[in-house]
Scaffold this active site. Structure first.
Site, PDB file in Angstrom:
ATOM      1  N   HIS A   3      -0.951 -21.239  -0.017  1.00 19.61           N
ATOM      2  CA  HIS A   3       0.180 -20.228   0.530  1.00 19.61           C
ATOM      3  C   HIS A   3       1.169 -19.698  -0.513  1.00 19.61           C
ATOM      4  O   HIS A   3       1.372 -18.691  -0.843  1.00 19.61           O
ATOM      5  CB  HIS A   3       1.311 -21.087   1.480  1.00 19.61           C
ATOM      6  CG  HIS A   3       0.486 -21.007   3.065  1.00 19.61           C
ATOM      7  ND1 HIS A   3      -0.596 -21.899   3.164  1.00 19.61           N
ATOM      8  CD2 HIS A   3       0.706 -20.102   4.219  1.00 19.61           C
ATOM      9  CE1 HIS A   3      -0.951 -21.552   4.519  1.00 19.61           C
ATOM     10  NE2 HIS A   3      -0.269 -20.439   5.068  1.00 19.61           N
ATOM     11  N   LYS A  48       6.443  -1.932   2.022  1.00 19.22           N
ATOM     12  CA  LYS A  48       5.311  -1.264   2.487  1.00 19.22           C
ATOM     13  C   LYS A  48       4.094  -2.295   2.371  1.00 19.22           C
ATOM     14  O   LYS A  48       3.342  -2.000   1.520  1.00 19.22           O
ATOM     15  CB  LYS A  48       5.044  -0.007   1.878  1.00 19.22           C
ATOM     16  CG  LYS A  48       4.118   0.920   2.891  1.00 19.22           C
ATOM     17  CD  LYS A  48       4.287   2.196   2.442  1.00 19.22           C
ATOM     18  CE  LYS A  48       3.344   3.497   3.127  1.00 19.22           C
ATOM     19  NZ  LYS A  48       3.377   3.307   4.469  1.00 19.22           N
ATOM     20  N   ARG A 104      -7.254 -20.789  -1.658  1.00 21.43           N
ATOM     21  CA  ARG A 104      -6.234 -20.583  -0.773  1.00 21.43           C
ATOM     22  C   ARG A 104      -5.269 -21.381  -0.803  1.00 21.43           C
ATOM     23  O   ARG A 104      -5.439 -22.805  -0.480  1.00 21.43           O
ATOM     24  CB  ARG A 104      -6.941 -20.403   0.551  1.00 21.43           C
ATOM     25  CG  ARG A 104      -6.009 -19.991   1.648  1.00 21.43           C
ATOM     26  CD  ARG A 104      -6.802 -20.053   3.136  1.00 21.43           C
ATOM     27  NE  ARG A 104      -5.852 -19.522   3.992  1.00 21.43           N
ATOM     28  CZ  ARG A 104      -4.882 -20.296   4.832  1.00 21.43           C
ATOM     29  NH1 ARG A 104      -4.796 -21.572   4.316  1.00 21.43           N
ATOM     30  NH2 ARG A 104      -4.074 -19.755   5.582  1.00 21.43           N
ATOM     31  N   ARG A 117       7.724   3.964  -5.020  1.00 18.10           N
ATOM     32  CA  ARG A 117       8.010   2.975  -3.979  1.00 18.10           C
ATOM     33  C   ARG A 117       6.863   1.973  -4.146  1.00 18.10           C
ATOM     34  O   ARG A 117       7.174   0.828  -3.540  1.00 18.10           O
ATOM     35  CB  ARG A 117       7.784   4.032  -2.763  1.00 18.10           C
ATOM     36  CG  ARG A 117       8.180   2.945  -1.254  1.00 18.10           C
ATOM     37  CD  ARG A 117       8.296   3.670  -0.060  1.00 18.10           C
ATOM     38  NE  ARG A 117       6.932   4.527   0.184  1.00 18.10           N
ATOM     39  CZ  ARG A 117       6.806   5.317   1.232  1.00 18.10           C
ATOM     40  NH1 ARG A 117       7.839   5.768   1.915  1.00 18.10           N
ATOM     41  NH2 ARG A 117       5.457   5.822   1.483  1.00 18.10           N
ATOM     42  N   TYR A 171       0.819  -1.061   0.039  1.00 18.19           N
ATOM     43  CA  TYR A 171      -0.185   0.140   0.034  1.00 18.19           C
ATOM     44  C   TYR A 171       0.887   1.020   0.078  1.00 18.19           C
ATOM     45  O   TYR A 171       2.077   1.273   0.292  1.00 18.19           O
ATOM     46  CB  TYR A 171      -0.956   0.153   1.139  1.00 18.19           C
ATOM     47  CG  TYR A 171      -0.353   0.470   2.667  1.00 18.19           C
ATOM     48  CD1 TYR A 171       0.703  -0.501   3.068  1.00 18.19           C
ATOM     49  CD2 TYR A 171      -0.605   1.823   3.095  1.00 18.19           C
ATOM     50  CE1 TYR A 171       1.085  -0.101   4.389  1.00 18.19           C
ATOM     51  CE2 TYR A 171       0.069   2.008   4.427  1.00 18.19           C
ATOM     52  CZ  TYR A 171       0.979   0.918   4.961  1.00 18.19           C
ATOM     53  OH  TYR A 171       1.588   1.335   6.190  1.00 18.19           O
ATOM     54  N   GLU A 222      12.781   2.608  13.599  1.00 24.36           N
ATOM     55  CA  GLU A 222      11.777   3.628  13.116  1.00 24.36           C
ATOM     56  C   GLU A 222      10.574   3.565  14.129  1.00 24.36           C
ATOM     57  O   GLU A 222      10.430   2.683  14.773  1.00 24.36           O
ATOM     58  CB  GLU A 222      11.393   3.566  11.549  1.00 24.36           C
ATOM     59  CG  GLU A 222      10.619   2.360  11.359  1.00 24.36           C
ATOM     60  CD  GLU A 222      10.458   1.987   9.943  1.00 24.36           C
ATOM     61  OE1 GLU A 222      10.493   2.963   9.215  1.00 24.36           O
ATOM     62  OE2 GLU A 222      10.122   0.649   9.447  1.00 24.36           O
ATOM     63  N   LEU A 252      11.436   1.318   6.417  1.00 27.75           N
ATOM     64  CA  LEU A 252      10.670   1.843   5.396  1.00 27.75           C
ATOM     65  C   LEU A 252      11.335   2.898   4.671  1.00 27.75           C
ATOM     66  O   LEU A 252      11.853   3.938   5.548  1.00 27.75           O
ATOM     67  CB  LEU A 252       9.136   2.254   5.453  1.00 27.75           C
ATOM     68  CG  LEU A 252       8.458   2.497   4.259  1.00 27.75           C
ATOM     69  CD1 LEU A 252       8.274   1.317   3.539  1.00 27.75           C
ATOM     70  CD2 LEU A 252       7.340   3.438   4.914  1.00 27.75           C
TER      71      LEU A 252
HETATM   72  N1  PDD Z   1       3.406   5.377   7.286  1.00 28.21           N
HETATM   73  N2  PDD Z   1       8.141   3.976   8.530  1.00 28.21           N
HETATM   74  C1  PDD Z   1       6.737   3.313   8.651  1.00 28.21           C
HETATM   75  C2  PDD Z   1       6.774   2.058   9.435  1.00 28.21           C
HETATM   76  C3  PDD Z   1       5.676   4.120   8.067  1.00 28.21           C
HETATM   77  O1  PDD Z   1       4.658   3.387   8.224  1.00 28.21           O
HETATM   78  C4  PDD Z   1       5.687   5.334   7.452  1.00 28.21           C
HETATM   79  C5  PDD Z   1       4.733   6.185   6.855  1.00 28.21           C
HETATM   80  C6  PDD Z   1       6.964   5.952   7.293  1.00 28.21           C
HETATM   81  C7  PDD Z   1       7.270   7.079   6.889  1.00 28.21           C
HETATM   82  O2  PDD Z   1       7.041   7.188   5.487  1.00 28.21           O
HETATM   83  P1  PDD Z   1       6.592   8.412   4.616  1.00 28.21           P
HETATM   84  O3  PDD Z   1       7.113   9.619   5.028  1.00 28.21           O
HETATM   85  O4  PDD Z   1       6.915   8.110   3.235  1.00 28.21           O
HETATM   86  O5  PDD Z   1       5.000   8.567   4.829  1.00 28.21           O
HETATM   87  C8  PDD Z   1       8.073   5.388   8.056  1.00 28.21           C
HETATM   88  C9  PDD Z   1       2.145   5.909   6.600  1.00 28.21           C
HETATM   89  C10 PDD Z   1       1.849   7.244   6.446  1.00 28.21           C
HETATM   90  C11 PDD Z   1       0.977   4.929   7.031  1.00 28.21           C
HETATM   91  O6  PDD Z   1       1.154   3.932   7.175  1.00 28.21           O
HETATM   92  O7  PDD Z   1      -0.085   5.521   7.367  1.00 28.21           O
END
Ligand code: PDD
Length: 285
Positions: free
Chosen positions: A106, A151, A104, A55, A36, A183, A207
């Protein structure tokens, strides 16, 4: 507008949310087999749209879904904003692509499924007061997998960490992996150590943040030293300032960690300088 009346995008059509139907066999539902993005719209302009799409392509490649699934999103997003009545307002776009619906198993489906492509737009109320005052955070063990650079919609550890923060009256949970600060559960984490803005380097455990890239560019342009290096939890007590960076939070000052004040419990000058520089970028989009 009631939730069900909002329009969403699903597999080639714009439909009322209440009529949008995804199969229970969708691999997103079954396995969280999907990826996402969250993109911020400032007055109708999508911020860093190309970087988010890039990304998304990368995430798709890493989980072996054809990036063609993301074709046309640049045309879909403005129409989605328009149909959602958000063409000129503050909004967020959420887009999710899964491996599609299939019996389904895996392993990938024997007969290739069409990826499910979903997007919606919601009004966004920026956390202005928090950005002004700063927020407390807590440290939590990083229980996530080893591909946090993707992501993925598989967010259970992030959800549990955010709830732990919520339960502790904090605004974010910051992950610590083998003593190293990685993070936030939903954000990039930075500490100001000896006048340098430090964050974990891009790797499989974080990320690659788009907001971080913007902020680090701003640092370079304004002569603020930056370093992308792993740093340990033990270094945090000597951090003068800390920040969270993300699409929704922009630059969020951190004013305490596990109940211990950071910078006397108020946002520091470097954070303020970067917030001002970031606001100028936003004003120009
Ligand atoms: N989250 N690290 C993680 C684990 C994140 O989920 C996010 C962003 C970031 C920052 O990434 P960016 O600057 O590209 O938004 C870092 C989004 C906003 C979310 O999951 O809602």
């Amino acid at each position: 507008m009631k939730t069900g009346d909002t329009v969403v995008y699903l597999d080639g059509s714009f439909v009322p949310q209440r009529e949008a139907a995804v199969s229970p066999l969708d691999r997103g539902f079954m396995f969280a087999d999907g990826v996402y993005e969250v993109i911020r719209s400032y007055r109708g302009s999508l911020f860093e749209e190309a970087a988010h799409i890039e990304r998304l392509h990368r995430s798709l490649r890493e989980i072996r879904i054809d990036k063609g699934a993301a074709n046309g999103l640049e045309e879909i997003f403005p129409e989605l904003l328009d149909r959602s009545g958000l063409a000129g307002s503050e909004a967020l776009i959420y887009v999710q692509i899964t491996r599609g619906a299939a019996p389904r198993t895996h392993q990938f489906p024997a007969v290739k499924a069409a990826p499910t492509v979903y997007a919606h737009a919601v009004p966004f109320d920026p956390p202005l007061e928090q950005r002004d005052r700063g927020i407390p955070v807590i440290l939590v063990p990083d229980t996530r997998w080893s591909r946090c650079d993707i992501k993925s919609i598989s967010l259970l550890p992030n959800i549990l960490a955010r709830q732990m923060a919520e339960d502790a009256g904090a605004g974010e949970a910051v992950f610590v992996r083998d003593g190293v600060v990685t993070e936030g559960a939903t954000s990039t984490f930075c500490a100001v150590l000896s006048g340098t803005v430090v964050t974990h380097p891009e790797s499989n455990v974080v990320l690659p943040g788009i907001t971080k890239r913007i902020v680090f560019d701003l640092c370079s342009r304004t002569g603020i030293p930056v370093a992308e290096r792993p740093f340990r939890e033990e270094e945090l007590p000597r951090a003068a300032e800390m920040m969270l960076l993300s699409t929704t939070r922009e630059i969020m000052p951190v004013i305490s960690v596990d109940g211990m004040d950071v910078g006397g419990g108020t946002p520091g000058s470097l954070t303020r300088k970067l917030q001002a520089a970031f606001s100028a970028v936003i004003r120009s989009v």
